[in-house]
Scaffold this active site. Structure first.
Site, PDB file in Angstrom:
ATOM      1  N   ARG A 137       0.820  -1.210   0.000  1.00 50.77           N
ATOM      2  CA  ARG A 137       0.000   0.000   0.000  1.00 50.77           C
ATOM      3  C   ARG A 137       0.847   1.250   0.000  1.00 50.77           C
ATOM      4  O   ARG A 137       0.536   2.228  -0.647  1.00 50.77           O
ATOM      5  CB  ARG A 137      -0.905  -0.027   1.233  1.00 50.77           C
ATOM      6  CG  ARG A 137      -1.559   1.307   1.555  1.00 50.77           C
ATOM      7  CD  ARG A 137      -2.717   1.147   2.498  1.00 50.77           C
ATOM      8  NE  ARG A 137      -3.655   0.162   1.985  1.00 50.77           N
ATOM      9  CZ  ARG A 137      -4.448  -0.587   2.743  1.00 50.77           C
ATOM     10  NH1 ARG A 137      -4.406  -0.484   4.049  1.00 50.77           N
ATOM     11  NH2 ARG A 137      -5.279  -1.452   2.203  1.00 50.77           N
ATOM     12  N   TYR A 138       1.895   1.252   0.795  1.00 48.60           N
ATOM     13  CA  TYR A 138       2.758   2.424   0.899  1.00 48.60           C
ATOM     14  C   TYR A 138       3.951   2.211  -0.035  1.00 48.60           C
ATOM     15  O   TYR A 138       4.333   1.075  -0.293  1.00 48.60           O
ATOM     16  CB  TYR A 138       3.242   2.587   2.338  1.00 48.60           C
ATOM     17  CG  TYR A 138       2.120   2.751   3.332  1.00 48.60           C
ATOM     18  CD1 TYR A 138       1.431   3.951   3.423  1.00 48.60           C
ATOM     19  CD2 TYR A 138       1.737   1.705   4.162  1.00 48.60           C
ATOM     20  CE1 TYR A 138       0.394   4.102   4.341  1.00 48.60           C
ATOM     21  CE2 TYR A 138       0.699   1.850   5.073  1.00 48.60           C
ATOM     22  CZ  TYR A 138       0.036   3.055   5.160  1.00 48.60           C
ATOM     23  OH  TYR A 138      -0.985   3.198   6.056  1.00 48.60           O
ATOM     24  N   ARG A 141       7.070   0.146   1.782  1.00 45.34           N
ATOM     25  CA  ARG A 141       6.945  -0.999   2.677  1.00 45.34           C
ATOM     26  C   ARG A 141       5.761  -1.880   2.308  1.00 45.34           C
ATOM     27  O   ARG A 141       4.823  -1.435   1.656  1.00 45.34           O
ATOM     28  CB  ARG A 141       6.847  -0.564   4.136  1.00 45.34           C
ATOM     29  CG  ARG A 141       5.836   0.512   4.423  1.00 45.34           C
ATOM     30  CD  ARG A 141       6.366   1.397   5.571  1.00 45.34           C
ATOM     31  NE  ARG A 141       5.337   2.258   6.127  1.00 45.34           N
ATOM     32  CZ  ARG A 141       5.056   3.464   5.640  1.00 45.34           C
ATOM     33  NH1 ARG A 141       5.675   3.918   4.564  1.00 45.34           N
ATOM     34  NH2 ARG A 141       4.141   4.208   6.214  1.00 45.34           N
ATOM     35  N   CYS A 150      -3.448 -17.831  15.152  1.00 46.84           N
ATOM     36  CA  CYS A 150      -2.990 -17.037  16.295  1.00 46.84           C
ATOM     37  C   CYS A 150      -3.080 -17.916  17.535  1.00 46.84           C
ATOM     38  O   CYS A 150      -3.824 -18.902  17.562  1.00 46.84           O
ATOM     39  CB  CYS A 150      -3.866 -15.813  16.516  1.00 46.84           C
ATOM     40  SG  CYS A 150      -3.932 -14.754  15.080  1.00 46.84           S
ATOM     41  N   CYS A 154      -8.251 -12.677  19.129  1.00 42.95           N
ATOM     42  CA  CYS A 154      -8.743 -11.469  19.784  1.00 42.95           C
ATOM     43  C   CYS A 154     -10.120 -11.151  19.222  1.00 42.95           C
ATOM     44  O   CYS A 154     -10.299 -11.147  18.004  1.00 42.95           O
ATOM     45  CB  CYS A 154      -7.808 -10.298  19.515  1.00 42.95           C
ATOM     46  SG  CYS A 154      -6.087 -10.729  19.784  1.00 42.95           S
ATOM     47  N   CYS A 157     -10.167  -8.340  16.576  1.00 45.67           N
ATOM     48  CA  CYS A 157      -9.185  -8.427  15.492  1.00 45.67           C
ATOM     49  C   CYS A 157      -9.663  -7.712  14.232  1.00 45.67           C
ATOM     50  O   CYS A 157     -10.804  -7.853  13.816  1.00 45.67           O
ATOM     51  CB  CYS A 157      -8.908  -9.883  15.155  1.00 45.67           C
ATOM     52  SG  CYS A 157      -7.719 -10.052  13.809  1.00 45.67           S
ATOM     53  N   ARG A 159      -8.432  -8.334  11.345  1.00 45.45           N
ATOM     54  CA  ARG A 159      -8.435  -9.312  10.238  1.00 45.45           C
ATOM     55  C   ARG A 159      -9.282 -10.522  10.612  1.00 45.45           C
ATOM     56  O   ARG A 159      -8.906 -11.657  10.388  1.00 45.45           O
ATOM     57  CB  ARG A 159      -7.004  -9.732   9.898  1.00 45.45           C
ATOM     58  CG  ARG A 159      -6.258  -8.645   9.225  1.00 45.45           C
ATOM     59  CD  ARG A 159      -5.086  -9.108   8.365  1.00 45.45           C
ATOM     60  NE  ARG A 159      -4.306  -7.930   8.062  1.00 45.45           N
ATOM     61  CZ  ARG A 159      -3.138  -7.648   8.636  1.00 45.45           C
ATOM     62  NH1 ARG A 159      -2.575  -8.499   9.455  1.00 45.45           N
ATOM     63  NH2 ARG A 159      -2.528  -6.520   8.353  1.00 45.45           N
ATOM     64  N   ASP A 318     -11.079  -0.411  13.909  1.00 49.44           N
ATOM     65  CA  ASP A 318     -11.483  -0.346  12.501  1.00 49.44           C
ATOM     66  C   ASP A 318     -12.967  -0.657  12.325  1.00 49.44           C
ATOM     67  O   ASP A 318     -13.593  -1.255  13.189  1.00 49.44           O
ATOM     68  CB  ASP A 318     -10.654  -1.329  11.678  1.00 49.44           C
ATOM     69  CG  ASP A 318      -9.200  -0.878  11.557  1.00 49.44           C
ATOM     70  OD1 ASP A 318      -8.968   0.342  11.575  1.00 49.44           O
ATOM     71  OD2 ASP A 318      -8.318  -1.749  11.457  1.00 49.44           O
ATOM     72  N   ASP A 355      -6.859   3.945  10.863  1.00 48.90           N
ATOM     73  CA  ASP A 355      -6.521   3.269   9.608  1.00 48.90           C
ATOM     74  C   ASP A 355      -7.761   3.439   8.734  1.00 48.90           C
ATOM     75  O   ASP A 355      -8.800   2.839   8.983  1.00 48.90           O
ATOM     76  CB  ASP A 355      -6.154   1.800   9.837  1.00 48.90           C
ATOM     77  CG  ASP A 355      -5.085   1.332   8.869  1.00 48.90           C
ATOM     78  OD1 ASP A 355      -5.010   1.927   7.761  1.00 48.90           O
ATOM     79  OD2 ASP A 355      -4.337   0.397   9.178  1.00 48.90           O
ATOM     80  N   LYS A 362      -2.949   4.813   7.286  1.00 50.04           N
ATOM     81  CA  LYS A 362      -2.996   5.336   8.647  1.00 50.04           C
ATOM     82  C   LYS A 362      -2.983   6.863   8.653  1.00 50.04           C
ATOM     83  O   LYS A 362      -2.104   7.471   8.044  1.00 50.04           O
ATOM     84  CB  LYS A 362      -1.812   4.792   9.433  1.00 50.04           C
ATOM     85  CG  LYS A 362      -1.852   3.273   9.535  1.00 50.04           C
ATOM     86  CD  LYS A 362      -0.641   2.743  10.262  1.00 50.04           C
ATOM     87  CE  LYS A 362      -0.636   1.230  10.313  1.00 50.04           C
ATOM     88  NZ  LYS A 362      -0.305   0.617   9.004  1.00 50.04           N
TER      89      LYS A 362
HETATM   90  C1  LIG Z   1       0.359  -0.462   8.964  1.00 48.25           C
HETATM   91  C2  LIG Z   1       0.821  -0.919   7.679  1.00 48.25           C
HETATM   92  C3  LIG Z   1       2.153  -0.779   7.308  1.00 48.25           C
HETATM   93  C4  LIG Z   1       3.203  -0.180   8.224  1.00 48.25           C
HETATM   94  O1  LIG Z   1       2.966   1.121   8.517  1.00 48.25           O
HETATM   95  P1  LIG Z   1       3.979   1.906   9.485  1.00 48.25           P
HETATM   96  O2  LIG Z   1       3.340   3.225   9.650  1.00 48.25           O
HETATM   97  O3  LIG Z   1       5.278   1.955   8.762  1.00 48.25           O
HETATM   98  O4  LIG Z   1       4.098   1.128  10.732  1.00 48.25           O
HETATM   99  C5  LIG Z   1       2.521  -1.216   6.072  1.00 48.25           C
HETATM  100  N1  LIG Z   1       1.631  -1.736   5.211  1.00 48.25           N
HETATM  101  C6  LIG Z   1       0.330  -1.885   5.528  1.00 48.25           C
HETATM  102  C7  LIG Z   1      -0.603  -2.451   4.537  1.00 48.25           C
HETATM  103  C8  LIG Z   1      -0.114  -1.481   6.776  1.00 48.25           C
HETATM  104  O5  LIG Z   1      -1.402  -1.628   7.117  1.00 48.25           O
HETATM  105  S1  SF4 Z   2      -5.262  -9.062  16.604  1.00 48.84           S
HETATM  106 FE1  SF4 Z   2      -5.949 -10.636  15.143  1.00 48.84          FE
HETATM  107  S2  SF4 Z   2      -4.136 -11.249  14.035  1.00 48.84           S
HETATM  108 FE2  SF4 Z   2      -3.443 -10.197  15.898  1.00 48.84          FE
HETATM  109  S3  SF4 Z   2      -3.177 -11.833  17.413  1.00 48.84           S
HETATM  110 FE3  SF4 Z   2      -5.234 -11.039  17.685  1.00 48.84          FE
HETATM  111  S4  SF4 Z   2      -6.514 -12.384  16.408  1.00 48.84           S
HETATM  112 FE4  SF4 Z   2      -4.401 -12.671  15.747  1.00 48.84          FE
END
Ligand SMILES: *Cc1c(COP(=O)(O)O)cnc(C)c1O
Ligand code: SF4
Length: 449
Positions: A137-138, A141, A150, A154, A157, A159, A318, A355, A362
């Site tokens: 996305r960025y 990175r 996991c 959580c 979560c 995801r 989120d 986010d 973010k």
């Molecule tokens: C959060 C995230 C990152 C890392 O973001 P930082 O601000 O560098 O910690 C990179 N890629 C994705 C898709 C993310 O959600």
């Molecule tokens: S937040 Fe989601 S991905 Fe992270 S440890 Fe908890 S359940 Fe697993």
């Protein structure tokens, strides 16, 4: 000076924690006291913790006899699986919704109640996957979804669509495709190994991922996003730490949400990482009724720094399905940031971020410290409400010269420094109107009127 109490000071004015949807016979987690004896000496073995996770209603009832009728509960875990390590379950002090660990780990029927604006993948990660499993996305990175497993699932979560729905890890073939993509994109210098929780994988599997990533020379930093120090601290073994060390620079980002999670075991796990030269930082999710309180957040941040863990992000919850009951208004996060600044060292203050839905990424959100500006002065206020004038230099200097490459795509910074004069949204009327006219102009062979 006496100040009138405001509704924010009055605990009783807070909206009460919603009623438990599971009938509870009593609130004591009486089964938990005996949890530690169940390990037959293997309590400290992370594999024992993993294979003895609480996964069914019946197992949960064994540890928390107060849980009575569990039929509703089955429906929730059919959709969003449950797993709780015996260690994490042992942090439950009261088996009801007043307990933060209980709320984060034990499914609630409220997870099935979703307003229409929620999505399974609000960050649209699936749209930003050039190869399966890698979110890019960025510019510099990328994030690797290495596993769907996991130690503890959580309830908050982000995801939920991935974590626990199946328990599988990235295949060697897929890892190869990811590595090829990264090699093709040398602008990516930082890869986050995420999931699921990558530290639920075997040390050999983790090493395979690390060495694949390190085979790409443009990758400078590897990060690991893991909740192991919180829910499975036994996982941070000397053997694992030795492997991580071999692939430096490796940073670990963990996920403590509440001071009750700052146990001796968790502290030792973080210490093993930090002692090996692996910096540990923390991402907290702001959760209703769990940690959405300024004083509690202060205590958490202080505790983290004491454990040499740097508070990195505080996330607004989120807009994800199944988590609505834990979401706070955005203003609560801003209020917490207002409280922390000035009371707490900057080292202990995380950045509060949203986010953004639709993959906006973010976005940091802060109280405003700029009261007003003029061409010569900026009026700032501090956390106590003091107003200060900050004079600008009489002669505005040019920024220092630098011949390093700049990123190509314009953003708001390019607007601020005059390198771009506007950024226009794509889906406005303006766009279609102007586009139509441009075509018309061209077809009239250069005649302006
Ligand atoms: C959060 C995230 C990152 C890392 O973001 P930082 O601000 O560098 O910690 C990179 N890629 C994705 C898709 C993310 O959600
Ligand atoms: S937040 Fe989601 S991905 Fe992270 S440890 Fe908890 S359940 Fe697993």
């Amino acid at each position: 000076m006496q100040t009138a109490p405001t509704s924010g000071d009055d605990e009783s004015a807070e909206s009460p924690v919603p009623l438990a949807t599971m009938p509870l016979r009593s609130s004591r987690a009486s089964g938990l006291a005996t949890l530690k004896q169940t390990g037959n000496g293997r309590w400290h073995d992370w594999r024992w913790q993993m294979s003895n996770r609480i996964r069914t209603a019946a197992q949960l009832q064994k540890f928390i006899p107060a849980l009575a009728d569990t039929s509703e509960f089955e429906k929730v875990i059919a959709k969003y699986p449950m797993a709780i390590t015996p260690y994490y379950a042992s942090l439950i002090r009261e088996a009801n919704l007043s307990d933060p660990v209980f709320q984060m780990a034990v499914p609630q029927t409220r997870e099935l109640w979703d307003p229409p604006f929620l999505a399974e993948d609000p960050l649209e990660e699936e749209e930003d996957m050039p190869v399966r499993g890698l979110v890019h996305r960025y510019p510099d990175r990328a994030l690797l979804i290495a596993t769907t497993t996991c130690a503890t699932y959580c309830r908050h979560c982000t995801r939920k669509r991935v974590a626990g729905t199946r328990e599988c890890s990235i295949s060697a073939a897929r890892m190869q495709a990811v590595t090829a993509y990264l090699a093709d994109h040398p602008e990516i210098t930082d890869v986050i190994i995420s999931g699921g929780d990558p530290l639920t994988m075997s040390t050999a599997a983790i090493e395979h991922i690390l060495s694949s990533l390190r085979s790409v020379p443009s990758i400078e930093v590897i990060r690991i996003g893991t909740r192991a120090p919180v829910t499975l601290p036994q996982r941070i073994t000397d053997e694992l730490v030795a492997v991580l060390r071999r692939y430096q620079p490796v940073w670990v980002n963990t996920h403590f949400n509440h001071p009750n999670e700052l146990t001796e075991e968790a502290g030792n796990a973080c210490a093993r990482l930090v002692d090996a030269g692996i910096p540990v930082s923390n991402q907290t999710v702001l959760l209703r009724g769990i940690n959405d309180n300024p004083q509690l957040m202060e205590q958490l941040c202080r505790g983290l720094v004491r454990m040499r863990v740097r508070p990195y992000y505080l996330f607004q919850c989120d807009l994800v399905r199944g988590v609505e009951h834990l979401r706070t208004p955005l203003s609560r996060g801003i209020e917490i940031m207002e409280y922390l600044r000035g009371r707490l060292s900057g080292l202990a203050i995380p950045t509060f971020v949203v986010d953004a839905p639709h993959g906006g990424g973010k976005i940091p959100v802060l109280p405003s410290y700029i009261v007003t500006t003029s061409p010569t002065h900026t009026v700032l206020r501090n956390f106590e409400g003091m107003l200060i004038n900050y004079p600008d230099p009489v002669i505005a200097p040019e920024p220092s010269k630098c011949h390093l490459r700049m990123s190509a795509a314009p953003g708001v910074w390019e607007l601020a420094v005059g390198k771009t004069s506007m950024i226009v949204p794509e889906n406005t009327h303006r766009h279609s109107r102007r586009d139509g006219r441009a075509t018309e102009r061209l077809s009239r062979s250069g005649d302006p009127i």
